[in-house]
Enzyme design. Structure first.
Site, PDB file in Angstrom:
ATOM      1  N   CYS A  38       0.832  -1.202   0.000  1.00 17.96           N
ATOM      2  CA  CYS A  38       0.000   0.000   0.000  1.00 17.96           C
ATOM      3  C   CYS A  38       0.870   1.257   0.000  1.00 17.96           C
ATOM      4  O   CYS A  38       1.791   1.381   0.798  1.00 17.96           O
ATOM      5  CB  CYS A  38      -0.951   0.063   1.187  1.00 17.96           C
ATOM      6  SG  CYS A  38      -2.145  -1.252   1.229  1.00 17.96           S
TER       7      CYS A  38
ATOM      8  N   ARG B 252       4.294  -0.293  -4.683  1.00 16.59           N
ATOM      9  CA  ARG B 252       3.944  -0.779  -3.345  1.00 16.59           C
ATOM     10  C   ARG B 252       2.628  -1.551  -3.335  1.00 16.59           C
ATOM     11  O   ARG B 252       2.278  -2.173  -2.334  1.00 16.59           O
ATOM     12  CB  ARG B 252       3.832   0.393  -2.374  1.00 16.59           C
ATOM     13  CG  ARG B 252       5.114   1.150  -2.172  1.00 16.59           C
ATOM     14  CD  ARG B 252       4.908   2.229  -1.149  1.00 16.59           C
ATOM     15  NE  ARG B 252       4.685   1.701   0.176  1.00 16.59           N
ATOM     16  CZ  ARG B 252       5.627   1.547   1.097  1.00 16.59           C
ATOM     17  NH1 ARG B 252       6.856   1.886   0.826  1.00 16.59           N
ATOM     18  NH2 ARG B 252       5.333   1.060   2.275  1.00 16.59           N
TER      19      ARG B 252
ATOM     20  N   TRP C 112      -2.689  -2.796  -1.895  1.00 16.54           N
ATOM     21  CA  TRP C 112      -2.334  -4.213  -2.003  1.00 16.54           C
ATOM     22  C   TRP C 112      -3.192  -4.896  -0.951  1.00 16.54           C
ATOM     23  O   TRP C 112      -2.951  -4.740   0.247  1.00 16.54           O
ATOM     24  CB  TRP C 112      -0.849  -4.407  -1.711  1.00 16.54           C
ATOM     25  CG  TRP C 112      -0.299  -5.764  -2.033  1.00 16.54           C
ATOM     26  CD1 TRP C 112       0.206  -6.192  -3.218  1.00 16.54           C
ATOM     27  CD2 TRP C 112      -0.161  -6.869  -1.134  1.00 16.54           C
ATOM     28  NE1 TRP C 112       0.644  -7.488  -3.119  1.00 16.54           N
ATOM     29  CE2 TRP C 112       0.425  -7.933  -1.850  1.00 16.54           C
ATOM     30  CE3 TRP C 112      -0.491  -7.090   0.207  1.00 16.54           C
ATOM     31  CZ2 TRP C 112       0.699  -9.175  -1.281  1.00 16.54           C
ATOM     32  CZ3 TRP C 112      -0.220  -8.325   0.771  1.00 16.54           C
ATOM     33  CH2 TRP C 112       0.364  -9.339   0.030  1.00 16.54           C
TER      34      TRP C 112
ATOM     35  N   ASN D 123      -2.283   2.162   5.677  1.00 16.87           N
ATOM     36  CA  ASN D 123      -1.437   1.017   5.338  1.00 16.87           C
ATOM     37  C   ASN D 123      -1.161   0.280   6.640  1.00 16.87           C
ATOM     38  O   ASN D 123      -0.868   0.918   7.650  1.00 16.87           O
ATOM     39  CB  ASN D 123      -0.128   1.538   4.713  1.00 16.87           C
ATOM     40  CG  ASN D 123       0.864   0.438   4.428  1.00 16.87           C
ATOM     41  OD1 ASN D 123       0.497  -0.743   4.383  1.00 16.87           O
ATOM     42  ND2 ASN D 123       2.111   0.805   4.245  1.00 16.87           N
ATOM     43  N   GLY D 124      -1.299  -1.037   6.638  1.00 15.61           N
ATOM     44  CA  GLY D 124      -1.070  -1.799   7.864  1.00 15.61           C
ATOM     45  C   GLY D 124      -2.260  -2.703   8.143  1.00 15.61           C
ATOM     46  O   GLY D 124      -3.141  -2.872   7.291  1.00 15.61           O
TER      47      GLY D 124
ATOM     48  N   GLU E  29      18.335 -17.333  -6.997  1.00 12.96           N
ATOM     49  CA  GLU E  29      17.895 -15.997  -7.385  1.00 12.96           C
ATOM     50  C   GLU E  29      17.338 -16.013  -8.822  1.00 12.96           C
ATOM     51  O   GLU E  29      16.305 -15.400  -9.100  1.00 12.96           O
ATOM     52  CB  GLU E  29      19.064 -15.007  -7.246  1.00 12.96           C
ATOM     53  CG  GLU E  29      18.764 -13.587  -7.648  1.00 12.96           C
ATOM     54  CD  GLU E  29      17.595 -12.916  -6.919  1.00 12.96           C
ATOM     55  OE1 GLU E  29      17.091 -13.482  -5.929  1.00 12.96           O
ATOM     56  OE2 GLU E  29      17.171 -11.852  -7.372  1.00 12.96           O
TER      57      GLU E  29
ATOM     58  N   LYS F 175      13.383 -15.097  -9.809  1.00 10.96           N
ATOM     59  CA  LYS F 175      13.051 -14.051 -10.787  1.00 10.96           C
ATOM     60  C   LYS F 175      12.043 -14.579 -11.812  1.00 10.96           C
ATOM     61  O   LYS F 175      11.108 -13.899 -12.181  1.00 10.96           O
ATOM     62  CB  LYS F 175      14.311 -13.564 -11.515  1.00 10.96           C
ATOM     63  CG  LYS F 175      15.240 -12.696 -10.690  1.00 10.96           C
ATOM     64  CD  LYS F 175      14.793 -11.263 -10.622  1.00 10.96           C
ATOM     65  CE  LYS F 175      14.713 -10.604  -9.298  1.00 10.96           C
ATOM     66  NZ  LYS F 175      14.668 -11.080  -8.044  1.00 10.96           N
TER      67      LYS F 175
ATOM     68  N   GLU G 276       8.642 -14.982 -10.232  1.00 16.26           N
ATOM     69  CA  GLU G 276       8.017 -13.700  -9.890  1.00 16.26           C
ATOM     70  C   GLU G 276       7.403 -12.994 -11.090  1.00 16.26           C
ATOM     71  O   GLU G 276       6.301 -12.466 -10.995  1.00 16.26           O
ATOM     72  CB  GLU G 276       9.075 -12.744  -9.295  1.00 16.26           C
ATOM     73  CG  GLU G 276       9.397 -12.995  -7.854  1.00 16.26           C
ATOM     74  CD  GLU G 276      10.428 -11.986  -7.333  1.00 16.26           C
ATOM     75  OE1 GLU G 276      10.196 -11.429  -6.258  1.00 16.26           O
ATOM     76  OE2 GLU G 276      11.457 -11.760  -7.988  1.00 16.26           O
TER      77      GLU G 276
ATOM     78  N   HIS H 151      18.945 -36.776  -6.674  1.00 16.57           N
ATOM     79  CA  HIS H 151      18.203 -37.436  -5.593  1.00 16.57           C
ATOM     80  C   HIS H 151      16.731 -37.030  -5.613  1.00 16.57           C
ATOM     81  O   HIS H 151      16.124 -36.837  -4.564  1.00 16.57           O
ATOM     82  CB  HIS H 151      18.817 -37.074  -4.238  1.00 16.57           C
ATOM     83  CG  HIS H 151      20.246 -37.503  -4.111  1.00 16.57           C
ATOM     84  ND1 HIS H 151      20.627 -38.817  -3.991  1.00 16.57           N
ATOM     85  CD2 HIS H 151      21.406 -36.782  -4.132  1.00 16.57           C
ATOM     86  CE1 HIS H 151      21.947 -38.896  -3.913  1.00 16.57           C
ATOM     87  NE2 HIS H 151      22.446 -37.672  -4.009  1.00 16.57           N
TER      88      HIS H 151
ATOM     89  N   LYS I  31       6.327  -4.757  -3.649  1.00 17.74           N
ATOM     90  CA  LYS I  31       7.753  -4.517  -3.465  1.00 17.74           C
ATOM     91  C   LYS I  31       8.146  -4.605  -2.000  1.00 17.74           C
ATOM     92  O   LYS I  31       9.156  -5.183  -1.642  1.00 17.74           O
ATOM     93  CB  LYS I  31       8.071  -3.120  -3.988  1.00 17.74           C
ATOM     94  CG  LYS I  31       9.506  -2.714  -3.827  1.00 17.74           C
ATOM     95  CD  LYS I  31      10.249  -2.972  -5.080  1.00 17.74           C
ATOM     96  CE  LYS I  31      11.726  -2.786  -4.956  1.00 17.74           C
ATOM     97  NZ  LYS I  31      12.456  -3.859  -5.608  1.00 17.74           N
TER      98      LYS I  31
END
Ligand code: G6P
Length: 563
Positions: A2, A29, A76, A102-103, A439, A443, A446, A462, A558
């Protein structure tokens, strides 16, 4: 998570336009929905909708609103599904008070019951709406605000707009920063949208509040403004198609600047005793890199996923190295909650919660990173960790990273064609290259939405190898280091089962594989900073080729400020 922005002005201005511009800078955000409330002192206007800032702003004509104050929000979703009623701002019973938040408010159900008994009518399913009704109940002034704050449990950063153009702002747990400029006051969840107004930015302390009207700012808290060195232009796209593309390309320069900063630093003997490293997502991969380097250098070090830390950590260490680009990730802050030892922060945000609770802060100085998938802050984090462990400034690193970028910009296109229509891919490597494999796989997940799994190459026999059949893509990260020979055997095993091999390395192996070339370094500890470039480019180009927007991956944000 947010994005919040608010502005008060001495004179009437195109507030709708100012809010829209600011929200575009905050969109990374959260981008489920967006909304603004504007007042001209007599009348207020509320406009909101589901979708991206530019689309909703156009459809709901944000930019036609003039006024003396306004608030805006990019969402968000946490409480309540993604729909217009749940988008912020929320208004009170009458159209004189509005809130952006936000929160997460833990006791909102209780507060909601209390307010409903007092005849307040709710329009949304969000926890946030209780704030505006509480302010309505107890008064839109300092006393009322203090009363409201005493009732809220959970985390919040909020801004309430009143019809006469006052902003009531407060924070606990979630960030909120404030700046004064010639014509007014601006407040936001992070410094980026404030930069066009001022670089002197104050971060409200935990549990603090401020009240703004016109050019006046009432603040009784403990914090001092700090000057943020980022240029406002660094938050603009320029000639690039996406922020992620821009940020990938910026890396040689970011590292050059970072090395200049580090040169002025003195790392002497700040590491000692038992060391834990924590981080989330990409920053966890940086923590793993740190663990590897520190262990090799003889330190007792271990990396943890931040949200798992309290379960796994055992006895407290002497030092926690907390890695977080934003410095606001709740999982990281929660992990540190009861920890009393020394904290070293590696962050890009000098005004962050993490920076404020750490004894020692290493700033990445990477400029704002707006692509949701971290790129330049990751290589900067690795560079700081390299420096922390070795005390060395790797002077040739920026040129190696540049070389890796140049070699692969076109070269990855062939691999994009191979992966474009696949649903699954493995990323393998040994030793330090496992970090890069992880990483690279993250990516792809995502932003290209392809299932990607990273494994230590030796371990792949294995289990994972069972899935490999004709054409199954397997990316090997295998520069010429101590792991090379063994990785080659694992490559053979995969190829023998029909895998399509893609090798990131210093020279093409004899086997029939696709090859992404990275420059050779005598110090293999630098390899992860160099070899991640082709994997970032690959994920980016794959995302675009599959028709997605890499800057706005679905369901992700983010900066994740919830548990
Ligand atoms: C989110 C982002 C990731 C990021 C992670 C940690 O999940 O989508 O890209 O790596 O948060 O963020 P931090 O700000 O703590 O580095």
């Amino acid at each position: 998570m947010c994005g919040i922005f608010g502005i008060t002005l001495e004179k009437r201005k195109p507030v709708g336009k100012l809010l829209t511009d600011a929200l575009k800078h905050l969109e990374y955000r959260g981008y489920d929905s967006v909304g603004i409330a504007v007042t001209d002192g007599k009348k207020s206007f509320l406009r909101k909708g589901v979708g991206f800032v530019s689309d909703v702003a156009l459809e709901k004509r944000f930019e036609e609103l003039d006024g003396i104050a306004g608030i805006g929000h990019t969402r968000w979703a946490t409480h309540g599904e993604v729909k217009e009623e749940n988008a912020h701002p929320h208004q009170g019973c009458r159209d004189v008070l509005f809130v952006v938040h936000n929160g997460i408010l833990e006791n909102y159900l209780e507060l909601r019951d209390f307010l409903i008994k007092r005849n307040h009518v709710f329009r949304s399913e969000t926890d946030s709406e209780v704030i505006v009704h509480l302010v309505e109940e107890f008064g839109a002034n300092e006393e009322g605000l203090k009363k409201v704050l005493s009732l809220l449990e959970g985390t919040y950063a909020f801004v309430v707009l009143t019809k006469d153009g006052t902003l009531l702002c407060a924070r606990k747990g979630s960030p909120l920063v404030v700046g004064k400029f010639e014509e007014g006051v601006v407040v936001a969840s992070d410094p980026i949208p404030i930069l066009p107004y001022t670089k002197k930015i104050l971060r409200l302390g935990e549990g603090e509040y401020c009240i703004a009207k016109g050019r006046k700012l009432l603040y009784r808290g403990s914090q001092q403004p700090k000057t943020v060195s980022w240029s406002e232009r660094s938050a603009e796209l320029g000639s690039f198609n996406h922020f992620m593309e821009k940020e990938i390309e910026e890396q040689p320069l970011v590292l050059k600047n970072l090395l200049a900063w580090l040169r002025d630093d003195s790392p002497d003997r700040i590491l000692h005793g038992r060391i834990h490293l924590i981080g989330a997502g990409t920053s966890y991969h940086a923590a793993l890199y740190g663990e590897y380097l520190l262990r090799k250098a003889g330190y007792d070090a271990r990396a943890f996923i931040a949200s798992e830390y309290t379960y796994w950590k055992g006895e407290d260490p002497d030092i926690v190295i907390a890695v977080s680009q934003s410095g606001e990730t709740t999982d990281v802050l929660e992990a540190l909650k009861d920890y009393e030892g020394e904290i070293i922060a590696i962050t890009n945000n000098p005004l962050s919660s993490l920076a404020s609770l750490s004894e020692r802060v290493f700033l990445l100085n990477a400029g704002p990173e707006l692509g949701v998938a971290a790129t330049k802050t990751y290589t900067a984090q690795l560079t700081v960790l390299y420096y922390l462990t070795t005390g060395r400034i790797p002077e040739n690193l920026p040129s190696l990273v540049y070389e890796s970028l140049i070699r692969n910009k076109e070269a990855v296109k062939g691999v994009v064609e191979v992966l474009k229509d696949r649903s699954s891919v493995y990323y393998l490597g040994r030793g330090l290259n496992v970090v890069t494999a992880k990483e690279g796989a993250l990516k792809i997940k995502e932003i290209a939405y392809i299932h990607a799994e990273a494994y230590p190459a030796g371990e792949s026999k294995h289990g994972p190898i069972a899935l490999v059949e004709n054409g199954f893509p397997v990316v090997f990260v295998m520069p010429k280091d101590e792991t090379y020979k063994d990785s080659l055997s694992n490559l053979e095993e995969m190829l023998a089962r029909g895998a399509k091999g893609i090798v990131v390395g210093n020279e093409p192996p004899e086997q029939p594989v696709m090859f992404l070339s990275i420059p050779y370094t005598k110090d293999p500890r630098l390899n992860p900073i160099i070899s991640v470039l082709p994997l970032q480019l690959l994920a980016y180009k794959l995302s675009v080729a599959r028709g997605y927007n890499p800057d706005r991956p679905r369901n992700l944000a983010k900066s994740v400020t919830v548990k």
